[in-house]
Scaffold this motif. Sequence first.
Motif, PDB file in Angstrom:
ATOM      1  N   LEU A  37       0.647  -1.314   0.028  1.00 44.13           N
ATOM      2  CA  LEU A  37       0.177  -0.216   0.080  1.00 44.13           C
ATOM      3  C   LEU A  37       0.664   1.296   0.184  1.00 44.13           C
ATOM      4  CD1 LEU A  37      -1.674  -2.155   1.952  1.00 44.13           C
ATOM      5  CD2 LEU A  37      -3.386  -0.319   2.101  1.00 44.13           C
ATOM      6  N   TYR A  38       0.427   2.106  -0.758  1.00 44.74           N
ATOM      7  CA  TYR A  38       1.101   3.654  -0.963  1.00 44.74           C
ATOM      8  C   TYR A  38       0.177   4.714  -0.646  1.00 44.74           C
ATOM      9  CZ  TYR A  38       4.967   0.476  -3.049  1.00 44.74           C
ATOM     10  OH  TYR A  38       5.575  -0.226  -3.212  1.00 44.74           O
ATOM     11  N   GLU A 120       8.359 -10.150  -9.417  1.00 47.82           N
ATOM     12  CA  GLU A 120       8.017  -9.930 -10.846  1.00 47.82           C
ATOM     13  C   GLU A 120       6.608  -9.205 -10.735  1.00 47.82           C
ATOM     14  OE1 GLU A 120      10.452 -13.328 -13.301  1.00 47.82           O
ATOM     15  OE2 GLU A 120       8.836 -14.038 -11.944  1.00 47.82           O
ATOM     16  N   ASN A 121       5.662  -9.965 -10.206  1.00 48.95           N
ATOM     17  CA  ASN A 121       4.217  -9.229 -10.386  1.00 48.95           C
ATOM     18  C   ASN A 121       4.033  -7.965  -9.719  1.00 48.95           C
ATOM     19  OD1 ASN A 121       3.142 -11.454 -11.703  1.00 48.95           O
ATOM     20  ND2 ASN A 121       1.998 -12.154  -9.875  1.00 48.95           N
ATOM     21  N   LEU A 122       4.871  -7.639  -8.591  1.00 49.52           N
ATOM     22  CA  LEU A 122       4.670  -6.376  -7.905  1.00 49.52           C
ATOM     23  C   LEU A 122       5.520  -5.483  -8.677  1.00 49.52           C
ATOM     24  CD1 LEU A 122       5.599  -7.636  -4.105  1.00 49.52           C
ATOM     25  CD2 LEU A 122       3.270  -6.881  -5.057  1.00 49.52           C
ATOM     26  N   ILE A 123       6.758  -5.734  -9.322  1.00 50.67           N
ATOM     27  CA  ILE A 123       7.404  -4.849  -9.700  1.00 50.67           C
ATOM     28  C   ILE A 123       6.518  -4.301 -11.392  1.00 50.67           C
ATOM     29  CG2 ILE A 123       9.485  -4.621 -11.591  1.00 50.67           C
ATOM     30  CD1 ILE A 123       9.862  -4.506  -8.524  1.00 50.67           C
ATOM     31  N   VAL A 124       5.948  -5.232 -12.041  1.00 54.44           N
ATOM     32  CA  VAL A 124       5.316  -4.987 -13.125  1.00 54.44           C
ATOM     33  C   VAL A 124       4.298  -3.995 -12.737  1.00 54.44           C
ATOM     34  CG1 VAL A 124       3.604  -5.936 -14.864  1.00 54.44           C
ATOM     35  CG2 VAL A 124       5.813  -7.110 -14.387  1.00 54.44           C
ATOM     36  N   GLU A 125       3.258  -4.175 -11.808  1.00 50.38           N
ATOM     37  CA  GLU A 125       2.087  -3.264 -11.426  1.00 50.38           C
ATOM     38  C   GLU A 125       2.931  -2.079 -10.906  1.00 50.38           C
ATOM     39  OE1 GLU A 125      -1.024  -3.763 -11.856  1.00 50.38           O
ATOM     40  OE2 GLU A 125      -0.361  -5.608 -12.767  1.00 50.38           O
ATOM     41  N   LEU A 131       6.529   3.727 -10.234  1.00 55.22           N
ATOM     42  CA  LEU A 131       7.342   3.208  -9.341  1.00 55.22           C
ATOM     43  C   LEU A 131       8.262   2.496  -9.808  1.00 55.22           C
ATOM     44  CD1 LEU A 131       4.708   2.978  -6.290  1.00 55.22           C
ATOM     45  CD2 LEU A 131       6.093   4.624  -6.724  1.00 55.22           C
ATOM     46  N   ALA A 132       9.366   2.168  -8.879  1.00 54.81           N
ATOM     47  CA  ALA A 132      10.635   1.060  -9.492  1.00 54.81           C
ATOM     48  C   ALA A 132      10.895   0.225  -8.076  1.00 54.81           C
ATOM     49  CB  ALA A 132      11.810   2.014  -9.583  1.00 54.81           C
ATOM     50  N   PRO A 133      11.870  -0.698  -8.453  1.00 53.44           N
ATOM     51  CA  PRO A 133      12.408  -1.752  -7.712  1.00 53.44           C
ATOM     52  C   PRO A 133      12.689  -1.054  -6.354  1.00 53.44           C
ATOM     53  CG  PRO A 133      12.916  -2.417  -9.859  1.00 53.44           C
ATOM     54  CD  PRO A 133      12.424  -1.008  -9.757  1.00 53.44           C
ATOM     55  N   ARG A 134      13.265   0.060  -6.302  1.00 58.62           N
ATOM     56  CA  ARG A 134      13.712   0.586  -5.120  1.00 58.62           C
ATOM     57  C   ARG A 134      12.541   1.109  -4.077  1.00 58.62           C
ATOM     58  NH1 ARG A 134      15.815   6.670  -6.934  1.00 58.62           N
ATOM     59  NH2 ARG A 134      13.657   7.197  -7.586  1.00 58.62           N
ATOM     60  N   ASP A 135      11.112   1.193  -4.531  1.00 56.59           N
ATOM     61  CA  ASP A 135       9.976   1.397  -4.025  1.00 56.59           C
ATOM     62  C   ASP A 135       9.569   0.157  -3.046  1.00 56.59           C
ATOM     63  OD1 ASP A 135       9.912   4.350  -4.671  1.00 56.59           O
ATOM     64  OD2 ASP A 135       9.590   3.692  -6.511  1.00 56.59           O
ATOM     65  N   LEU A 136      10.031  -1.082  -3.517  1.00 52.20           N
ATOM     66  CA  LEU A 136       9.374  -2.230  -2.749  1.00 52.20           C
ATOM     67  C   LEU A 136       9.749  -2.246  -1.186  1.00 52.20           C
ATOM     68  CD1 LEU A 136      10.509  -5.092  -5.129  1.00 52.20           C
ATOM     69  CD2 LEU A 136       8.332  -4.664  -4.271  1.00 52.20           C
TER      70      LEU A 136
END
Length: 237
Positions: A37-38, A120-125, A131-136
């Motif tokens: 959530l963001y 992979e799913n989270l990054i695509v969405e 947003l980018a991988p650093r935002d995980l």
Amino acid sequence: MSSIRIQAGGKWSGYIRRGKSIVITAAGERANLTTLLYHASDPSERYNMPDTLKAQHTAYLTAGHVLMSDQGRVLASITNDTAGWHDTLAGYTTRAMTDQKYGYSRYQDERNAWLRSGYENLIVEMYRHGLAPRDLSTPVNFFSKVVCELDGTMRYERQLTAGTSVTLRTEMDVLLVLSNTPNPLDPQESYPDTAIELLFSDAETVRPDDRCVVHCNENRRAFENTWNAYSLLKGAN
């Protein structure tokens, strides 16, 4: 009222306004909905696992708990829960984990039948929303039970999920990012095939004696921070 169905291995993301109710239902066993959530207008504010757990003196989530942001505000509350335990610790599966446990799988070979990982799913969405991988960050895994032992090890416990549901109430405008992929600690060697249903509707107005507000003093302060922020925002308009 609207609904969405996320098939096993599927993903979804979307903006949800505050004051909405989201009923999340598992259609079968071994359900695991990896969730981020963001804050919709400023995604640098996001669900913060350490603050959420520390403030509520818990290692898992259920009804009465809230999902706090790193700014001390409430992104969403859990108003109802028939599962009883939702994992906050195990994170998400990676490509390497998925290939090792379930067998080598690639889209080029199997097209839509390939076995997707949570990462992979989270990054695509996330890319869909700038947003980018650093935002995980560490997600919530709805429907999974992971117990943290006294020595720090984590143990997956299977709980019956078919037909169980958890209801979120959005307390802020949020970006919801979802992946219906296995919990990393699920020991079974077959990839789960359970779909997840989401039902969206308007939530009732939050009362001062709401169970999520009065759960602990830290929750009340987080709600007050949230209400004050939106009150100031309304005044600016």
